[in-house]
Design an enzyme around this catalytic site. Structure first.
Site, mmCIF file in Angstrom:
data_model
loop_
_atom_site.group_PDB
_atom_site.id
_atom_site.type_symbol
_atom_site.label_atom_id
_atom_site.label_comp_id
_atom_site.label_asym_id
_atom_site.label_seq_id
_atom_site.Cartn_x
_atom_site.Cartn_y
_atom_site.Cartn_z
ATOM 1 N N GLN A 77 6.949 19.968 6.842
ATOM 2 C CA GLN A 77 8.221 19.634 6.168
ATOM 3 C C GLN A 77 8.024 19.530 4.654
ATOM 4 O OE1 GLN A 77 11.158 19.526 7.895
ATOM 5 N NE2 GLN A 77 9.832 20.150 9.586
ATOM 6 N N LYS A 133 0.830 -1.216 0.000
ATOM 7 C CA LYS A 133 0.000 0.000 0.000
ATOM 8 C C LYS A 133 0.859 1.259 0.000
ATOM 9 C CE LYS A 133 -1.770 1.469 4.086
ATOM 10 N NZ LYS A 133 -1.449 2.862 4.458
ATOM 11 N N ASN A 134 1.845 1.289 0.915
ATOM 12 C CA ASN A 134 2.594 2.535 1.091
ATOM 13 C C ASN A 134 3.637 2.787 0.006
ATOM 14 O OD1 ASN A 134 1.007 3.096 3.236
ATOM 15 N ND2 ASN A 134 2.532 2.614 4.815
ATOM 16 N N ASP A 179 4.616 0.610 12.125
ATOM 17 C CA ASP A 179 3.451 -0.075 11.552
ATOM 18 C C ASP A 179 3.353 -1.545 11.981
ATOM 19 O OD1 ASP A 179 2.697 2.233 10.334
ATOM 20 O OD2 ASP A 179 3.443 1.713 8.340
ATOM 21 N N ARG A 213 0.409 14.594 13.163
ATOM 22 C CA ARG A 213 0.878 14.374 11.799
ATOM 23 C C ARG A 213 0.820 15.623 10.905
ATOM 24 N NH1 ARG A 213 -1.392 8.709 9.671
ATOM 25 N NH2 ARG A 213 0.462 8.784 8.398
ATOM 26 N N ARG A 243 -8.745 -0.648 4.461
ATOM 27 C CA ARG A 243 -7.877 0.375 3.855
ATOM 28 C C ARG A 243 -6.516 -0.205 3.513
ATOM 29 N NH1 ARG A 243 -7.927 5.946 6.991
ATOM 30 N NH2 ARG A 243 -6.493 6.270 5.280
ATOM 31 N N CYS A 261 -5.182 13.362 13.139
ATOM 32 C CA CYS A 261 -5.343 11.958 12.787
ATOM 33 C C CYS A 261 -5.411 11.167 14.083
ATOM 34 C CB CYS A 261 -4.133 11.545 11.958
ATOM 35 S SG CYS A 261 -3.923 9.793 11.727
#
Ligand code: EPU
Length: 417
Positions: free
Chosen positions: A126, A22-23, A305, A122, A397, A117
């Site tokens: 930056q 996913k990421n 994660d 978050r 998700r 979140c």
């Protein structure tokens, strides 16, 4: 709202294939914005976050054509609406990843700020500071980031902290900038490297991805390419934990242990027997797991994660584990739910002390975010009796066909509508 009903106690066994990451897929979908030529992707996971990103890109004028089971072609030649609305960004923070590519390609962008979140504040300052360093004029109006730049200029950027999507956003923007950009303190996550590899296949000139200093020589334009998304290391780690906690024996295919060093090390410490093949991993669990302490930190250290999943494992391990979360300030929301199953956990600030107990008892619990949900599934698989997990849209998700994959490994899992 869908729920997941799990009857615990069956050791997982057999073989199942892992999906694309996913990421890695999310930023790579955004990379399609950088070119007028089509980007052909394979191994794209079927996830709600991916559908959300495709909707967002579609709203901007990107044409998406599905190709086979896990392939798609993204054609951004008709990109005409460089905007991401609050409605989109609030459902998925990764939407911020369109900001860099849009400014670089269109010279302007209007992207909603993500807001807070569940796992932490978050912020994205930056991302914004980096683009400003490349010459973008940025204002924030009514919750939207408005960015303008005739052509971005190469710059030397040192981010205040290691940020994964921040590094990705700036790396994508720098591909079309005039001159060289150097990103220092860059995230070294494998997903950043996967994005860099995809960009290079599109004609970008990037070196150093995977280290904390990435150099990008801007080019006039990028061309089309075909690219296969890397396997999902967090999905892989999650299934390894599920197998470990149930006393299982599984072989996970279409994946690699290459990016899972710290996770595999901890599973070995817990007493698991692990065999690494080129494109597969086998895990055989011990009769009882040993508690393993850990501290999350940016790659190559232990991934945040995977923190919740190891917490679930430690709940029934022999001994006491300390778990320290250093990336997000509120990523212990699974703790109260695990305690509803009988777990013995104490929290002090960003430290959790988990005292292993003999067994967990099934109960109704609530998923609060993606990885917290994964930890509840793991706990449910080993708990006695039935565990009903509410709000599993979080799971959808990030975990492709989770109940189907678990069933294939022999788990008693049912989606309840
Ligand atoms: N941060 C700032 N300012 C910024 C950017 C980040 O203060 O401008 C802080 C964050 O608040 C956080 C830390 O820096 O405390 C690191 O955040 P990072 O930016 O690295 O996180 P991210 O890019 O938003 C990605 C993953 C997350 C994963 C983190 C950390 C994607 C789409 N998301 O988020 O994945 O937890 O990196 O590895 O790549 C998940 O998949 O469940 C997930 C949350």
């Amino acid at each position: 709202m869908d729920k997941l009903l799990i009857v615990g106690g069956t050791p997982l066994s057999g073989e199942v294939a892992m999906s694309g990451a996913k990421n890695a897929a999310l930023p790579i979908l955004c990379a399609a914005l950088l070119s007028t030529e089509p980007l052909h992707l394979t191994n794209v996971p079927h996830l709600n976050d991916i559908s959300t990103m495709l909707r967002l890109l579609g709203d901007m004028g990107v044409k998406v054509t599905m190709d086979g089971i896990d392939g798609m072609i993204l054609d951004a030649s008709g990109l005409n609406n460089p905007q991401a609305s609050y409605e989109m960004v609030k459902t998925m923070r990764a939407s911020i990843l369109v900001l860099g590519p849009l400014v670089a390609r269109c010279g302007e962008a209007r992207v909603s700020l993500p807001g807070g979140c569940a796992i932490g504040a978050r912020p994205v300052e930056q991302h914004i500071k980096g683009l400003q360093a490349m010459g973008a004029e940025i204002t924030v109006e009514q919750g939207y980031v408005l960015a303008k730049a005739r052509r971005l200029k190469g710059a030397r950027i040192c981010t205040d902290m290691v940020t994964v999507t921040g590094t990705e956003n700036l790396m994508m923007a720098a591909c079309l900038a005039d001159g060289e950009t150097i990103i220092e303190n860059a995230a070294r996550e494998p997903e950043v490297v996967d994005l860099a590899n995809c960009l290079v296949s599109m004609g970008a000139r990037i070196s150093g991805a995977g280290t904390d200093k990435i150099r990008i020589q801007g080019v006039e334009k990028l061309h089309g390419a075909t690219y296969a998304i890397m396997p999902d290391r967090i999905e892989t780690g999650t299934y390894l934990c599920a197998a470990a906690v149930t006393g299982g024996n599984v072989r996970l295919t279409k994946t690699s242990a290459a990016y899972l060093d710290t996770v595999v090390d901890k599973l070995l410490d817990a007493g698991c027997d692990i065999t690494v093949e080129r494109d597969a991993i086998r895990l055989i669990a011990p009769p009882r797991l040993k508690a393993v302490s850990l501290r999350t930190a940016p790659y190559p250290a232990f991934p945040t994660d995977m923190q919740a999943q190891f917490m679930a494992m430690n709940c029934i391990a022999e001994g006491v584990a300390t778990i320290r979360e250093t990336i997000f300030e509120n990523r212990f929301m699974h703790v109260n739910e695990l305690m509803r199953l009988g777990a013995n956990i104490q929290i002090e600030g960003n430290n959790a002390l988990v005292r292993g107990i003999d067994h967990l008892e099934g109960a109704t619990v609530m998923a609060t975010d993606l990885r917290a949900s994964a930890s509840l599934v793991i706990a449910g698989l080993v708990a006695r009796g039935e565990t009903l997990i509410d709000r599993i849209y979080h799971l959808d998700r990030g975990y492709e066909r989770i109940e189907e994959k678990l069933e294939k490994l022999g788990a008693q899992v049912k989606r309840v509508h």
